[in-house]
Design a protein around this motif. Structure first.
Motif, mmCIF file in Angstrom:
data_model
loop_
_atom_site.group_PDB
_atom_site.id
_atom_site.type_symbol
_atom_site.label_atom_id
_atom_site.label_comp_id
_atom_site.label_asym_id
_atom_site.label_seq_id
_atom_site.Cartn_x
_atom_site.Cartn_y
_atom_site.Cartn_z
ATOM 1 N N THR A 1 0.831 -1.213 0.000
ATOM 2 C CA THR A 1 0.000 0.000 0.000
ATOM 3 C C THR A 1 0.859 1.255 0.000
ATOM 4 O OG1 THR A 1 -0.118 -0.267 2.374
ATOM 5 C CG2 THR A 1 -2.010 -1.032 1.095
ATOM 6 N N ARG A 2 2.121 1.110 0.452
ATOM 7 C CA ARG A 2 3.021 2.258 0.412
ATOM 8 C C ARG A 2 4.078 2.008 -0.654
ATOM 9 N NH1 ARG A 2 5.508 2.838 5.946
ATOM 10 N NH2 ARG A 2 6.180 4.825 5.066
ATOM 11 N N GLU A 3 4.994 2.950 -0.804
ATOM 12 C CA GLU A 3 6.019 2.754 -1.820
ATOM 13 C C GLU A 3 6.955 1.609 -1.412
ATOM 14 O OE1 GLU A 3 7.663 6.369 0.460
ATOM 15 O OE2 GLU A 3 5.798 5.265 0.256
#
Lengths: 140, 267
Positions: free
Chosen positions: B160-162
């Motif tokens: 969901t994040r980088e």
């Protein structure tokens, strides 16, 4: 004014042209073999040249008896056998690379390689045969 | 601007004629630009050399001379260029026998010493089919590039994040991120000249960029591709590619690192 008169000449630019990787390690092993056999050959060939050409009377003392005397020892038989096989395969593999790099047509490449393989097999086979069946009393 | 004199009605002052060359700037010297030309639709079906005398400042780039030729001397000259600042990778060509970007070579580095006349030879890059003058068909080059899967390959759900990466992991492949796909390296490679199926340095550099990326999971697949008959083992370590790279990438070193990865993962 029509701009579509010229035929659209870009034909499937993303079509795969390259066969999938063969998952064979042959090129890796032949690359490695070239390096290792090269190192060994430096030692084997320089040693061979030293014994044959420089020690004692050098090249003057080489005759049938001298060769027969050396081959009586399994050590020198093994030395010469290793040198024969390594030099044959190392040189052959080098030539295979040169043919791969420089032959332009598939046919030329194929026949040059066949010629190379046949000459490699003949040289190595005849050499090995002589080394194992050498008879010092052949002249008698 | 003063009006043209009325003595020659109908003839333009050369400064008002857009097709006339601008006056040679102060400090310029005339150099001969010898260009390897080829016109597939011309009478002569063979490539030939054509020379142009062009005024050049030492601070000019080779690309300026090509522009002078195209704009004022012979508009049929064909060459690629886009950004003209060494980033787009369009104008790789063989300048005095060495692959360079025309927009990055300064004339002062090519001037013959001792006040002798300078001739600069310009050819299309070697090993790719010439389409016209300095324009080559880049498709074989990009085909090899696509074949090494030059994109991030991952499995599983997307985070969901980088995708985080340490600076040490980032530094591992930093050199090979600089490639601009100009083909200067691949077309300087003697193996590529004689055997066009060799992947070539540029494709290996771009495979290296992902093989050594800690976020990527396609390394095995790419190594398999480069382990092939046409892969890294054809490299003869001649360093032509490293010398040709306009971005200063250590191309030969990148190829050797791929060889080493193959050697110690598989042997």
């Amino acid at each position: 004014m029509s701009v579509t008169d010229a035929p659209f000449s870009v034909d499937k630019p993303r079509s795969p042209q390259r066969p999938a990787a063969r998952r064979s390690n042959f090129e890796l092993y032949s690359w490695l073999f070239m390096r290792l056999s090269g190192l060994l050959l430096v030692f084997l060939v320089l040693g061979h040249l030293l014994i044959m050409l420089f020690l004692d009377d050098g090249v003057q003392r080489i005759n049938f008896a001298f060769v027969a005397g050396r081959w009586a020892s399994p050590f020198w038989q093994f030395w010469d056998l290793t040198m024969l096989w390594l030099a044959g395969l190392h040189g052959g593999n080098g030539l295979r690379t040169v043919i791969n790099d420089y032959a332009r047509k598939d046919q030329t490449r194929f026949w040059l390689k066949m010629l190379l393989y046949v000459s490699m097999i003949v040289t190595i086979a005849v050499g090995t045969f002589v080394l194992f069946t050498f008879d010092p009393n052949i002249g008698n | 601007m003063s009006a043209p004199t009325t003595e020659k009605p109908g003839t333009d002052d050369s400064r008002n004629d857009p097709a006339a060359p601008p006056p040679a700037p102060e400090g310029s010297v005339v150099v001969t630009v010898k260009i390897r030309r080829y016109n597939p639709e011309g009478d002569a079906d063979e490539p030939y050399w054509e020379s142009f005398d062009v005024p050049a400042l030492p601070t000019d780039r080779v690309l300026n001379l090509l522009h002078h030729v195209k704009w004022y001397l012979d508009g049929t000259l064909a060459f690629r260029r886009s950004c003209a600042h060494g980033i787009c990778g369009s104008d790789a060509m063989r300048i005095n026998g060495i692959n360079r970007l025309a927009c990055k070579v300064l004339i002062k580095d090519l001037l013959a010493g001792g006040g002798k006349h300078t001739t600069i030879s310009i050819e299309p890059i070697k090993g790719l089919p010439v389409e016209k003058d300095l324009i080559v068909d880049m498709e074989p080059f990009f085909e090899a590039y696509r074949a090494v899967k030059p994109y991030l390959v991952t499995t599983g759900n997307e985070p969901t994040r980088e995708r985080l990466q340490s600076s040490a992991d980032r530094a591992r492949f930093d050199d090979t991120t600089k490639c601009i796909l100009c083909a200067a390296c691949t077309t300087s490679c003697p193996v590529f000249w004689t055997e066009g199926s060799y992947f070539g340095p540029a494709a290996i550099v771009n495979a290296h960029r992902f093989i050594f990326d800690s976020r990527d999971e396609g390394a095995e697949e790419r190594l398999d591709i480069l382990n092939d008959n046409e892969g890294v083992w054809r490299c003869r370590t001649t360093f032509n590619c490293t010398d040709a790279c306009p971005r200063g990438i250590q191309v030969t070193q990148a190829i050797q690192e791929v060889k080493r990865a193959l050697l110690f993962r598989r042997v």
